[in-house]
Design a protein around this motif. Structure first.
Motif, PDB file in Angstrom:
ATOM      1  N   ALA A 166       0.570  -1.078  -0.027  1.00  0.00           N
ATOM      2  CA  ALA A 166      -0.135  -0.078  -0.176  1.00  0.00           C
ATOM      3  C   ALA A 166       0.961   1.274  -0.048  1.00  0.00           C
ATOM      4  O   ALA A 166       2.110   1.312   0.425  1.00  0.00           O
ATOM      5  CB  ALA A 166      -1.003   0.128   1.148  1.00  0.00           C
ATOM      6  N   PRO A 167       0.423   2.363  -0.698  1.00  0.00           N
ATOM      7  CA  PRO A 167       1.232   3.603  -0.592  1.00  0.00           C
ATOM      8  C   PRO A 167       1.729   4.029   0.581  1.00  0.00           C
ATOM      9  O   PRO A 167       1.109   3.765   1.654  1.00  0.00           O
ATOM     10  CB  PRO A 167       0.399   4.460  -1.391  1.00  0.00           C
ATOM     11  N   PRO A 168       2.714   4.696   0.580  1.00  0.00           N
ATOM     12  CA  PRO A 168       3.301   5.411   2.026  1.00  0.00           C
ATOM     13  C   PRO A 168       2.181   6.507   2.426  1.00  0.00           C
ATOM     14  O   PRO A 168       1.442   7.174   1.624  1.00  0.00           O
ATOM     15  CB  PRO A 168       4.655   6.149   1.746  1.00  0.00           C
ATOM     16  N   LEU A 169       2.219   6.844   3.743  1.00  0.00           N
ATOM     17  CA  LEU A 169       1.208   7.645   4.193  1.00  0.00           C
ATOM     18  C   LEU A 169       2.125   9.120   4.496  1.00  0.00           C
ATOM     19  O   LEU A 169       3.186   9.162   4.704  1.00  0.00           O
ATOM     20  CB  LEU A 169       0.729   7.296   5.656  1.00  0.00           C
ATOM     21  N   LYS A 170       1.219  10.083   4.628  1.00  0.00           N
ATOM     22  CA  LYS A 170       1.658  11.405   4.893  1.00  0.00           C
ATOM     23  C   LYS A 170       0.590  12.086   5.785  1.00  0.00           C
ATOM     24  O   LYS A 170      -0.449  11.765   6.002  1.00  0.00           O
ATOM     25  CB  LYS A 170       1.767  12.224   3.685  1.00  0.00           C
ATOM     26  N   PHE A 171       1.200  13.256   6.343  1.00  0.00           N
ATOM     27  CA  PHE A 171       0.177  13.996   7.269  1.00  0.00           C
ATOM     28  C   PHE A 171      -0.624  15.009   6.492  1.00  0.00           C
ATOM     29  O   PHE A 171      -0.221  15.365   5.529  1.00  0.00           O
ATOM     30  CB  PHE A 171       1.005  15.112   8.308  1.00  0.00           C
ATOM     31  N   GLN A 172      -1.898  15.156   6.913  1.00  0.00           N
ATOM     32  CA  GLN A 172      -2.966  15.957   6.026  1.00  0.00           C
ATOM     33  C   GLN A 172      -3.775  16.799   7.497  1.00  0.00           C
ATOM     34  O   GLN A 172      -4.318  16.149   8.235  1.00  0.00           O
ATOM     35  CB  GLN A 172      -3.763  15.377   5.384  1.00  0.00           C
ATOM     36  N   GLY A 173      -3.696  18.149   7.514  1.00  0.00           N
ATOM     37  CA  GLY A 173      -4.373  18.977   8.470  1.00  0.00           C
ATOM     38  C   GLY A 173      -3.580  18.445   9.785  1.00  0.00           C
ATOM     39  O   GLY A 173      -2.649  18.055   9.978  1.00  0.00           O
ATOM     40  N   LYS A 174      -4.686  18.865  10.753  1.00  0.00           N
ATOM     41  CA  LYS A 174      -4.187  18.505  12.086  1.00  0.00           C
ATOM     42  C   LYS A 174      -4.239  17.209  12.741  1.00  0.00           C
ATOM     43  O   LYS A 174      -3.320  17.182  13.552  1.00  0.00           O
ATOM     44  CB  LYS A 174      -5.251  19.456  12.924  1.00  0.00           C
ATOM     45  N   ASP A 175      -4.835  16.209  12.046  1.00  0.00           N
ATOM     46  CA  ASP A 175      -4.890  14.916  12.706  1.00  0.00           C
ATOM     47  C   ASP A 175      -4.983  13.847  11.679  1.00  0.00           C
ATOM     48  O   ASP A 175      -4.533  12.644  11.959  1.00  0.00           O
ATOM     49  CB  ASP A 175      -5.935  14.885  13.621  1.00  0.00           C
ATOM     50  N   ARG A 176      -5.084  14.086  10.402  1.00  0.00           N
ATOM     51  CA  ARG A 176      -5.313  13.038   9.472  1.00  0.00           C
ATOM     52  C   ARG A 176      -4.096  12.436   8.989  1.00  0.00           C
ATOM     53  O   ARG A 176      -2.974  13.180   8.807  1.00  0.00           O
ATOM     54  CB  ARG A 176      -6.102  13.460   8.170  1.00  0.00           C
ATOM     55  N   ILE A 177      -3.965  11.050   8.535  1.00  0.00           N
ATOM     56  CA  ILE A 177      -3.079  10.728   7.704  1.00  0.00           C
ATOM     57  C   ILE A 177      -3.630   9.898   6.504  1.00  0.00           C
ATOM     58  O   ILE A 177      -4.549   9.194   6.659  1.00  0.00           O
ATOM     59  CB  ILE A 177      -2.461   9.312   8.561  1.00  0.00           C
ATOM     60  N   VAL A 178      -2.943  10.504   5.264  1.00  0.00           N
ATOM     61  CA  VAL A 178      -3.620   9.726   4.102  1.00  0.00           C
ATOM     62  C   VAL A 178      -2.428   9.211   3.197  1.00  0.00           C
ATOM     63  O   VAL A 178      -1.235   9.496   3.469  1.00  0.00           O
ATOM     64  CB  VAL A 178      -4.416  11.016   3.391  1.00  0.00           C
ATOM     65  N   ALA A 179      -2.926   8.476   2.179  1.00  0.00           N
ATOM     66  CA  ALA A 179      -1.884   8.013   1.133  1.00  0.00           C
ATOM     67  C   ALA A 179      -1.150   8.999   0.535  1.00  0.00           C
ATOM     68  O   ALA A 179      -1.847   9.897   0.076  1.00  0.00           O
ATOM     69  CB  ALA A 179      -2.559   7.049   0.369  1.00  0.00           C
ATOM     70  N   GLN A 180      -0.092   8.866   0.022  1.00  0.00           N
ATOM     71  CA  GLN A 180       0.613   9.632  -0.907  1.00  0.00           C
ATOM     72  C   GLN A 180       0.429   9.040  -2.456  1.00  0.00           C
ATOM     73  O   GLN A 180       0.606   7.757  -2.725  1.00  0.00           O
ATOM     74  CB  GLN A 180       2.184   9.798  -0.717  1.00  0.00           C
ATOM     75  N   LEU A 181      -0.218   9.542  -3.355  1.00  0.00           N
ATOM     76  CA  LEU A 181      -0.637   9.181  -4.336  1.00  0.00           C
ATOM     77  C   LEU A 181       0.023   9.835  -5.743  1.00  0.00           C
ATOM     78  O   LEU A 181       0.080  10.916  -5.543  1.00  0.00           O
ATOM     79  CB  LEU A 181      -2.207   9.346  -4.501  1.00  0.00           C
ATOM     80  N   ALA A 182       0.192   9.059  -6.581  1.00  0.00           N
ATOM     81  CA  ALA A 182       1.151   9.381  -7.625  1.00  0.00           C
ATOM     82  C   ALA A 182       0.406  10.593  -8.320  1.00  0.00           C
ATOM     83  O   ALA A 182       1.404  11.481  -8.901  1.00  0.00           O
ATOM     84  CB  ALA A 182       1.245   8.378  -8.770  1.00  0.00           C
ATOM     85  N   ASP A 183      -0.730  10.818  -8.882  1.00  0.00           N
ATOM     86  CA  ASP A 183      -1.275  11.878  -9.223  1.00  0.00           C
ATOM     87  C   ASP A 183      -1.179  13.394  -8.686  1.00  0.00           C
ATOM     88  O   ASP A 183      -1.605  14.229  -9.101  1.00  0.00           O
ATOM     89  CB  ASP A 183      -2.699  11.564 -10.063  1.00  0.00           C
ATOM     90  N   GLU A 184      -0.813  13.133  -7.395  1.00  0.00           N
ATOM     91  CA  GLU A 184      -0.620  14.215  -6.423  1.00  0.00           C
ATOM     92  C   GLU A 184       0.829  14.701  -6.000  1.00  0.00           C
ATOM     93  O   GLU A 184       1.059  15.827  -5.926  1.00  0.00           O
ATOM     94  CB  GLU A 184      -1.429  13.960  -5.272  1.00  0.00           C
ATOM     95  N   VAL A 185       1.438  13.666  -5.936  1.00  0.00           N
ATOM     96  CA  VAL A 185       2.982  13.813  -5.591  1.00  0.00           C
ATOM     97  C   VAL A 185       4.155  13.313  -6.326  1.00  0.00           C
ATOM     98  O   VAL A 185       5.217  13.500  -6.218  1.00  0.00           O
ATOM     99  CB  VAL A 185       3.125  13.115  -3.944  1.00  0.00           C
ATOM    100  N   GLY A 186       3.609  12.572  -7.452  1.00  0.00           N
ATOM    101  CA  GLY A 186       4.675  11.832  -8.371  1.00  0.00           C
ATOM    102  C   GLY A 186       5.317  10.687  -7.755  1.00  0.00           C
ATOM    103  O   GLY A 186       4.813  10.051  -7.049  1.00  0.00           O
ATOM    104  N   SER A 187       6.568  10.819  -8.069  1.00  0.00           N
ATOM    105  CA  SER A 187       7.232   9.699  -7.435  1.00  0.00           C
ATOM    106  C   SER A 187       8.100   9.987  -6.160  1.00  0.00           C
ATOM    107  O   SER A 187       9.057  10.968  -6.300  1.00  0.00           O
ATOM    108  CB  SER A 187       8.509   8.955  -8.630  1.00  0.00           C
ATOM    109  N   VAL A 188       8.008   9.408  -5.097  1.00  0.00           N
ATOM    110  CA  VAL A 188       8.393   9.831  -3.721  1.00  0.00           C
ATOM    111  C   VAL A 188       9.370   8.624  -3.187  1.00  0.00           C
ATOM    112  O   VAL A 188      10.106   8.923  -2.212  1.00  0.00           O
ATOM    113  CB  VAL A 188       7.388  10.137  -2.914  1.00  0.00           C
ATOM    114  N   ILE A 189       9.517   7.502  -3.974  1.00  0.00           N
ATOM    115  CA  ILE A 189      10.144   6.463  -3.447  1.00  0.00           C
ATOM    116  C   ILE A 189      11.246   6.574  -4.408  1.00  0.00           C
ATOM    117  O   ILE A 189      10.894   5.825  -5.543  1.00  0.00           O
ATOM    118  CB  ILE A 189       9.735   5.075  -3.227  1.00  0.00           C
ATOM    119  N   ASP A 190      12.425   6.795  -4.375  1.00  0.00           N
ATOM    120  CA  ASP A 190      13.680   6.822  -5.475  1.00  0.00           C
ATOM    121  C   ASP A 190      14.607   5.577  -5.520  1.00  0.00           C
ATOM    122  O   ASP A 190      15.363   5.451  -6.442  1.00  0.00           O
ATOM    123  CB  ASP A 190      14.118   8.204  -5.311  1.00  0.00           C
ATOM    124  N   ILE A 191      14.414   4.701  -4.441  1.00  0.00           N
ATOM    125  CA  ILE A 191      15.327   3.681  -4.524  1.00  0.00           C
ATOM    126  C   ILE A 191      14.823   2.520  -5.079  1.00  0.00           C
ATOM    127  O   ILE A 191      13.577   2.425  -5.670  1.00  0.00           O
ATOM    128  CB  ILE A 191      15.688   3.422  -2.944  1.00  0.00           C
TER     129      ILE A 191
END
Length: 280
Positions: A166-191
């Motif tokens: 499952a995709p990596p998570l990121k902080f959103q707002g004050k309390d939420r945790i949401v997935a990092q998605l390719a059409d929003e953040v691009g490639s975030v894992i470079d290894i």
């Protein structure tokens, strides 16, 4: 290469060692890898109706989601239309999960726990994650890159194998945790990454969403044709061994060359001053 192995939700280091056993033995016999097994910090009871599914007790999760029926959000994902792309599926899944958000403190504690395991074993330079463990491992890789950029410290993880991830998570707002998605953040894992999943997996969209945020020129995939499992049959294990026999030495050599180049670039340079100057 030494892999830190992270089990799925309602798993344990002991049970994951059994699940991964055939593939781990295959890689060890080829001299490709050694393994260390970890688990989440929170002991949990399996969901109602799944008491015998996850193996012997005790069972653990990396995330402290003991309040409420968190398994219900996974049940919803099973019924998402297959015509949707992976990113839209994950967004729909997250919207359905409002009211069951993971607190940012809980997520930070989960990541810090895995970093502590890394610190205790300096030989680890790879990740194998299954399901929730893959999500945690993917998030750790992103977090490690951010910490290295801030501090200048060397990154530890050089290669990852994600099984039904499952995709990596990121902080959103004050309390939420949401997935990092390719059409929003691009490639975030470079290894370099290797993605193992099955076309019959009810949660296939999440595995595809993880693949899509990995650097495409060094991301490889393998479809074992089954469900949300760690493949253990002889045919799949042999094929996986052959693929990793080719990939791992290439990635390790590339990693060594990069480390040597980074060391050369960061080496202090002393400039000679012209004659008649002020000395050193």
């Amino acid at each position: 290469m030494k892999f830190l192995c992270l089990p799925g939700a309602y798993g344990s280091a002991k049970n994951f060692k059994v699940q991964l056993g055939p593939l781990a033995e295959e890689l060890e016999s080829r001299g490709l890898a050694t393994f260390a097994y970890s688990q989440g910090a929170y002991e949990v009871e399996p969901p109602q109706g799944w008491e015998d599914y996850f193996g012997s007790r005790p069972l653990y999760r990396f995330l402290d989601t003991r309040q409420g029926d968190t398994f219900e959000t996974l049940r919803r994902l099973r019924h998402v239309p297959h015509s949707m792309n992976a990113e839209d599926t994950m967004r729909m899944f997250q919207s359905a999960g409002h009211g069951q958000d993971w607190h940012q403190r809980v997520w930070r504690e989960a990541l810090d726990g895995v970093f502590k395991t890394l610190d205790e074993d300096p030989e680890i330079d790879g990740i194998i994650g299954y399901s929730e463990g893959a999500m945690v491992g993917a998030s750790l890789i992103v977090e490690e890159a951010m910490r290295a950029e801030r501090s200048g410290c060397q990154r530890r993880i050089k290669f990852a194998i994600f099984i039904s991830g499952a995709p990596p998570l990121k902080f959103q707002g004050k309390d939420r945790i949401v997935a990092q998605l390719a059409d929003e953040v691009g490639s975030v894992i470079d290894i370099p990454t290797f993605h193992i999943f099955g076309c019959d997996d009810a949660f296939l969209s999440s595995a595809v969403a993880l693949f899509n945020v990995c650097r495409p020129d060094v991301a490889h995939m393998y479809d074992h044709g089954l469900g949300h499992i760690v493949p253990r049959d002889a045919e799949n294990v042999g094929l996986l061994g052959n693929i990793l026999q080719e990939l791992l030495p290439k990635f390790e050599e590339a990693s060594r060359k990069k480390a040597a180049l980074d060391a050369l670039v960061s080496r202090p340079r002393f400039m000679l001053k012209p004659r008649g100057g002020c000395g050193w």
